[in-house]
Design an enzyme around this catalytic site. Structure first.
Site, PDB file in Angstrom:
ATOM      1  N   TRP A 325      -3.030  18.088  20.222  1.00  0.00           N
ATOM      2  CA  TRP A 325      -3.860  19.141  20.136  1.00  0.00           C
ATOM      3  C   TRP A 325      -4.731  19.485  21.502  1.00  0.00           C
ATOM      4  CZ3 TRP A 325      -9.993  18.149  19.539  1.00  0.00           C
ATOM      5  CH2 TRP A 325     -10.113  16.343  19.931  1.00  0.00           C
ATOM      6  N   GLU A 467     -10.291   8.569  16.704  1.00  0.00           N
ATOM      7  CA  GLU A 467      -9.280   8.087  16.309  1.00  0.00           C
ATOM      8  C   GLU A 467      -9.507   6.693  15.603  1.00  0.00           C
ATOM      9  OE1 GLU A 467      -5.900   8.424  18.948  1.00  0.00           O
ATOM     10  OE2 GLU A 467      -5.735  10.100  17.750  1.00  0.00           O
TER      11      GLU A 467
HETATM   12  O1  IFM Z   1      -4.616  13.643  21.523  1.00  0.00           O
HETATM   13  C1  IFM Z   1      -5.313  12.644  21.453  1.00  0.00           C
HETATM   14  C2  IFM Z   1      -5.404  12.090  20.705  1.00  0.00           C
HETATM   15  O2  IFM Z   1      -7.172  12.331  20.725  1.00  0.00           O
HETATM   16  C3  IFM Z   1      -6.310  10.424  21.626  1.00  0.00           C
HETATM   17  N1  IFM Z   1      -4.287   9.701  21.537  1.00  0.00           N
HETATM   18  C4  IFM Z   1      -3.918  10.520  22.838  1.00  0.00           C
HETATM   19  C5  IFM Z   1      -3.963  11.473  22.279  1.00  0.00           C
HETATM   20  C6  IFM Z   1      -2.817  12.374  23.490  1.00  0.00           C
HETATM   21  O3  IFM Z   1      -3.031  13.018  24.222  1.00  0.00           O
END
Ligand code: IFM
Length: 730
Positions: A325, A467
């Site tokens: 994203w 996350e």
């Molecule tokens: O898309 C991101 C995510 O929001 C957090 N971890 C790393 C990913 C890639 O940059």
């Protein structure tokens, strides 16, 4: 402004970071800022865009081409090379105005001092071409052997990807072809070398290398220089073949390094003419911001009509070279405002990978389009079910990024709608974009749950941008983005022109009814009595431990904070902006007081464990008229690749590389945050909140096919129309 970044000493621990910091790229390939003599242990790479391979059950990742820049010297029969030989002096530089990497390293030998210098770039005007000048100087009569050629033993995280490597020499050109394991794709690299001095040349071949040995004796103080031109192409490049490669090399050799450099620099100047941001009063901010822009320009797929950008750009295989994203929510605006053709390519990639997204939805038992969390070609989701390795047991840890980050499909719709609004170009919607929006709305519709009592829809079992908290219910960001998707789909379907296009395929009236109902009734957590919006159901009951306390509970520095047993999971500590991201996208729906309260509540609880986090705080702070608070977050984003400290490991998984989302976030903060620029309805407006010390900002943006020069000062703003944007797409 000084457009150069420099490193004036050699530090072995910094090899990986320097490889990212001093990257040169042209959208087709990225050359890490490593020394020519490096072998795979030092992570040199010519990382290729859009071509992937999987070996066994390892992660599928993008290819690094055979290293066609591989070069080192031996003096009086002894090899002098970093990192094995300690240098007397070492300096490396990146001219980020023109994407030119250079280095100078001196070694002390038994008989005197020998110095190597190199300069190289990934040609911006011909993306398959690389040019390098390499010279040797000694302060004594040295017997030099200069080895230069192709090293096929490349750095891989989950390789080796070439089942076979074949090399040969034809009419002074040396060539290596690698054939990949999974699909038998081919990668060809060819190089030619011109030397400006008398020398003996022989070919030396090894199992995975083909080198020229160029031998000569130096005069004291004279510089012995070779010019190397290389070409890279793969079986995916339909209009490339050996004949074209040889032709390109011949022309390049005839033109010579200086002429190639001039053409390359001219192309960069064209890019800067529309992309540079001038900040009067803050040199450091201006340099960091333009350095971020440099990275975005270096990875922009200008050569392709439907290609996106991986989360770590073209700096290697981290995150499987996949598209997240990050592209739509963080990088897209830069391209919309400076190069709409690239913005179109980014979004067309999503439209063209709708098939993959629909297959993924079916796999999980949903309808419509569930986009890949880590998207490779065809929309294949490269995200593994076990994306983290437990540091204690060494076992793969079940993560749910792929299964539960539903917000990815909303990012795709957001990108398509924003592209259409800012450019005014309807062709993306016509060429599959409309269908993509509808299928994403169908997906969210199939996620909705309704309780027996009450009339709202909920979305359960999700992972939001934060996350660290997995499988939660009613993540405010996800629900609000789902509403945005329903609204967008309904709005398009109610338009008679779009309706007419699609009514053979879809029950339009029924869909409008469904999506409007869903948009009206989806549950959106309201601010509580203190004005705080709960990030997800139950968040407010979690332990309110400070970030330091939570960090103090780690048993291992590389331990993963999230997941079922992570130290953050049962606390309010979040990884990155979540509610704040939502407020940033829909600020007009809340009282200014609510925006501020949530900023102040969530910021101390945000670990900023992702480079995507800072810019969201910076932008919301601007919307709350708090430029002073925004500034450090802006600088964090703008210098994500300039400073040390970013995370290089998640558990036992290497996640180092460049941070294009942070770069895009820095751009958005400068232009849309501090500059307050908006252009959705086709009119460029500003509502500036310049930080202290910024007297004036100057930049160009395009909107609806017109380019504007914008100047924002303390006294006011001047927006001048400059003319039409040249574009193939518009
Ligand atoms: O898309 C991101 C995510 O929001 C957090 N971890 C790393 C990913 C890639 O940059």
């Amino acid at each position: 402004m000084n457009w150069v970044i420099q490193e004036n000493k050699f530090c072995e621990e910094q090899i990986s970071r320097m490889g990212n910091r001093m990257l040169c790229g042209n959208g087709y390939l990225g050359i890490r800022g490593t020394q020519e003599e490096y072998r795979k242990e030092q992570m040199p790479a010519i990382n290729l865009a859009g071509i992937y391979d999987q070996v066994g059950s390892g992660w599928r990742e993008p290819l690094n081409a055979p290293n066609v820049l591989y070069t080192y010297i031996a003096v009086d029969g002894k090899k002098y090379a970093l990192p094995e030989t300690e240098p007397l002096k070492h300096r490396m530089e990146l001219d980020f105005r023109h994407g030119i990497f250079s280095r100078e390293t001196s070694f002390r030998t038994d008989r005197g001092i020998v110095t190597v210098r190199s300069e190289r770039f990934a040609c911006k005007d011909e993306v398959h071409r690389i040019a390098m000048r390499y010279s040797v100087t000694a302060d004594f009569h040295a017997e030099i052997e200069l080895y230069t050629g192709i090293d096929g033993d490349v750095w891989d995280i989950h390789g080796p990807h070439y089942d076979t490597l074949v090399s040969c020499e034809e009419q002074g050109v040396i060539r290596m072809q690698g054939v990949t394991h999974e699909k038998g794709d081919t990668v060809d690299v060819l190089e030619t070398v011109a030397a400006d001095f008398p020398c003996e040349q022989h070919l030396v071949t090894g199992e995975k290398e083909i080198l020229r040995r160029i031998a000569f004796v130096t005069e004291i103080g004279r510089s012995y220089c070779i010019e190397k031109t290389a070409v890279v192409f793969t079986s995916k490049d339909r209009d490339w073949d050996l004949q074209r490669a040889h032709g390109t090399l011949r022309e390049a050799k005839a033109a010579g390094y200086d002429a190639l450099k001039e053409m390359h620099c001219r192309k960069w100047e064209e890019k800067w003419a529309v992309s540079e941001v001038e900040i009067d009063g803050d040199e450091e901010a201006m340099k960091s911001l333009n350095y971020s822009i440099y990275h975005l320009l270096s990875i922009a797929p200008t050569h392709a009509a439907n290609m996106s950008i991986p989360a770590r750009g073209l700096s290697g295989q981290t995150y499987k070279g996949a598209v997240f994203w990050d592209t739509e929510m963080f990088m897209l605006d830069f391209f919309l405002f400076t190069d709409p053709d690239v913005a179109r390519s980014l979004m067309k990639y999503r439209v063209d990978t709708l098939g993959g997204a629909m297959e993924k939805a079916v796999f999980y038992g949903y309808e419509g389009a569930f986009y890949a969390w880590e998207s490779q070609e065809g929309g294949f989701d490269a995200c593994s079910d076990y994306n983290v390795t437990d540091v204690f047991t060494g076992r793969p840890q079940r993560t749910y990024f792929k299964d539960k980050q539903y917000h990815i499909s909303a990012a795709v719709v957001y990108g398509i709608m924003r592209y259409t609004q800012i450019t005014g170009d309807q062709s993306l919607l016509q060429e599959g974009g409309l269908k993509t929006v509808i299928e994403c709305a169908n997906f969210y519709y199939s996620l909705l749950l309704k309780r027996a009592v009450g009339d709202c829809y909920e979305i359960w079992d999700v992972i939001g941008p934060d996350e660290y908290h997995e499988r939660v219910n009613n993540n405010a960001y996800t629900n609000r983005m789902a509403k945005f998707v329903f609204q967008s789909a309904a709005e398009l379907l109610k338009n008679p022109e779009w309706k007419a296009r699609i009514e053979q395929e879809y029950p339009v009236d029924e869909l409008v009814r469904r999506f409007e109902d869903a948009a009206a009734h989806i549950y959106l957590p309201k601010p509580d009595k203190d004005g705080i919006i709960e990030q997800f159901d139950g968040y407010s009951h979690l332990e309110d431990a400070s970030i330091d306390e939570v960090r103090g509970r780690l048993l291992h520095e590389k331990e993963y904070w999230g997941g079922a047993y992570g130290v953050a999971a049962e606390t309010k500590v979040i990884k990155q902006a979540d509610v704040v991201t939502m407020l940033n996208l829909f600020p007009e729906e809340y009282e200014p007081e609510i925006l501020k309260k949530n900023w102040e509540y969530y910021e101390p609880r945000t670990e900023h464990g992702s480079s995507l986090s800072s810019c969201m705080y910076a932008m919301l702070a601007c919307k709350c008229n708090m430029p002073r608070k925004a500034y450090p977050f802006f600088m964090n984003s703008a210098s994500a690749d300039l400073k040390d400290g970013g995370r290089e490991w998640a558990g036992l998984v290497y996640i180092g590389g460049t941070h294009p989302a942070a770069a895009g976030g820095a751009y958005m903060t400068a232009i849309e945050g501090f500059g307050g620029v908006s252009a959705q309805d086709g009119t460029v407006r500003t509502a500036a909140v310049l930080p202290e010390g910024w007297n004036r900002m100057k930049f160009h943006i395009c909107c609806r096919n017109i380019r504007y020069a914008v100047e924002i000062g303390r006294q006011g703003t001047n927006i001048m129309e400059e003319g039409n944007v040249h574009s193939d797409a518009l």
